[in-house]
Design an enzyme around this catalytic site. Structure first.
Site, PDB file in Angstrom:
ATOM      1  N   SER A 143       0.864  -1.192   0.000  1.00 60.20           N
ATOM      2  CA  SER A 143       0.000   0.000   0.000  1.00 60.20           C
ATOM      3  C   SER A 143       0.894   1.234   0.000  1.00 60.20           C
ATOM      4  O   SER A 143       2.090   1.146   0.327  1.00 60.20           O
ATOM      5  CB  SER A 143      -0.852  -0.009   1.278  1.00 60.20           C
ATOM      6  N   TYR A 156      -3.447  -0.598  10.049  1.00 64.93           N
ATOM      7  CA  TYR A 156      -3.290  -0.824   8.615  1.00 64.93           C
ATOM      8  C   TYR A 156      -1.889  -0.370   8.174  1.00 64.93           C
ATOM      9  O   TYR A 156      -1.185  -1.080   7.456  1.00 64.93           O
ATOM     10  CB  TYR A 156      -4.375  -0.062   7.854  1.00 64.93           C
TER      11      TYR A 156
END
Ligand code: NAD
Length: 251
Positions: A143, A156
């Protein structure tokens, strides 16, 4: 040159294949000739049918990958179905949003378990089989938050930072076994994962204003990167985190 991207005779596992980026990458691999094992905690018969329409066999597996033993079970089922695993796309992932001061232990553990722990144990189970043929392709979905801290997503960001580091650690260890381990870091893509952001007019505008390409990414935007890292075209690419983000990180 086009044969460098041919996946005929290869078996690929894609996790989180029912929707979003996983579905998009599944269809890319099937179009290039791979046989597909689709793993998700929800049913992915619809995507399996799409794969079959492309002329490739598909084995859908309904498994909660956050449970102990599920990684090994997925790889064992793939080997039972197709005899081997050549490609693993570690795509299943979740996100929880809350201020760090309020963040719960459950949200921390749920995200770290699926996004980091399961990624490692799936890679381990797949590599044990890949080593036998001295060939394999492992692609982890990282990500932009492998590089940046994000807003209200501490677990996350921690999990995706771990994915980037794990990609390099495993690439070092397994390159001599003929296994490449790389990652794709998608930018802001229009999937369920970013629904809350796209529905928030302020966040949505702030995000769009920073993307040089001027649009959210679509699942199709990852297909070329996935095919590259899944195929012989990337045989000398090891431990790389390939950003596909419309220019966000270049800004
Ligand atoms: P998504 O929520 O649409 O897809 C996630 C997939 O994972 C779904 O198919 C879901 O059913 C599956 N999944 C969730 N929990 C599972 C479990 N316990 N066991 C098995 N499968 C499970 O989101 P997406 O955007 O397609 O996300 C795919 C990957 O891309 C994730 O790792 C995500 O973190 C990453 N990513 C997404 C973006 C984005 O902007 N959308 C950006 C960077 C990284």
């Amino acid at each position: 040159m086009i044969s460098l991207f041919d996946l005929g005779g290869k078996t690929a596992i894609v996790t989180g294949a029912s929707t979003g980026l996983g579905r998009g990458m599944t269809l890319a691999l099937a179009s290039a000739g791979a046989d597909l094992v689709l793993v998700d905690h929800v049913e992915c018969g619809g995507v399996a049918d799409e794969v079959r329409k492309l002329g490739r066999p598909a084995l859908p597996l309904t498994l909660d990958l956050s449970l102990d033993g599920s990684a090994a079970a997925a790889v064992e089922s793939a080997i039972r179905g197709f005899g081997k695993v050549d490609i693993l796309i570690n795509n299943a992932g979740i996100i929880r949003r809350a201020p760090a001061v309020d963040f719960s232990e459950k949200d921390w553990d749920d995200v770290m378990t699926l996004n980091a722990r399961t990624v490692f144990f799936l890679a381990q189970a797949a590599a044990r089989d890949m080593r036998k043929r001295r060939y394999g392709k492992i692609i982890n979905i990282a990500s932009l938050l492998s590089f940046q801290g994000g807003i209200l997503v501490p677990s996350y960001a921690a999990s995706k930072g771990a994915v980037a580091q794990l990609t390099k650690a495993l690439a070092n260890e397994w390159a001599s076994d003929g296994i490449t381990v790389n990652a794709i870091a998608p930018g802001y893509m229009a999937t369920n994962n970013t629904k809350a952001l796209r529905e928030d007019p302020l966040r949505s505008k702030a995000i769009l204003d920073r993307i040089p390409a001027g649009r959210w990414g679509q699942p199709e935007d990852l297909q070329g990167a996935a095919l590259f890292l899944a195929s012989a075209a990337s045989d000398y690419v090891n431990g790389h985190v390939l950003v596909v983000d419309g220019g966000w990180m270049a800004r």
